[in-house]
Design an enzyme around this catalytic site. Structure first.
Site: not given
Length: 216
Positions: A134, A171
């Protein structure tokens, strides 16, 4: 010894300094701006030349997908640890995190690594093994060891380690008027919005560096 042109050496040194300073490689646009290239395409041409000479590896489609391999002088500054006599930090390596338990719980620690503090932008508290892709476009790949400093607050734009319910995720943090967004650096993954005051969210720390596996 790999022979580089003067310009290629500048690009290589810039990548090395960026990783030493921030833990992450620069984007093509950042390379172009720093070295005065007319466009990011010019930076891309030099990167491809460095890849052909075997001193870097490029990940297709990733803006920060640059891995340093052997330097022109076999420089050990990236992703390799110095001689044991100057290693100063003993960092626990965290593998999988069980639901509901603290990240640094003893059962999560698979082993400890001795690391040179110069590898990191700030002193880390532990290494977290990355799962998935990701954050690929930030130069963070599956299996990498992310150096994490424990923090309960983070600046806008920093790469963070966050707990969402029973899951832990890596993230980029972006603040919004009514909450915050956890942004994936890969278009194949969705961003995550967290409302202000959500009981499901907890900030565990910020990324302060990166180590490739197999380089200890």
């Amino acid at each position: 010894m790999t022979k580089l042109t003067a310009r290629q050496q500048q690009v290589f040194d810039l990548i090395r300094r960026a990783i030493e300073r921030t833990g992450f490689p620069p984007t093509r646009a950042e390379i172009a701006a720093e070295l005065g290239f007319s466009s990011a395409n010019s930076a891309e041409e030099h990167l491809r030349a460095l890849a052909r000479k075997g001193v870097i590896e490029l990940a297709a489609g990733a803006s920060r997908g640059i891995r340093l391999l052997a330097g022109p002088e076999d420089s050990p500054h990236q992703f390799t640890l110095p001689h044991a006599s100057i290693m100063q930090l003993s960092l626990p390596l965290i593998g999988r995190v069980a639901a509901g338990s603290p990240i640094l719980a003893q059962e999560h620690i698979s082993q400890h690594y001795a690391c040179d503090p110069a590898l990191f932008s700030s002193k880390p508290d532990y290494l977290l093994k990355v799962r998935g892709l990701s954050m690929r476009d930030a130069g963070i790949f599956d299996g990498d060891l992310l150096a994490v400093q424990k923090k309960s607050e983070a600046k806008d734009g920093q790469i963070v380690i966050a707990r969402l319910g029973d899951d832990v995720t890596v993230k980029r943090l972006k603040r919004r008027p009514n909450g915050l967004e956890l942004i994936a650096e890969n278009p194949d993954y969705e961003n995550i919005f967290v409302e202000t005051g959500s009981a499901e969210f907890a900030l565990e720390g910020i990324a302060v560096g990166l180590i490739r596996p197999g380089e200890f």
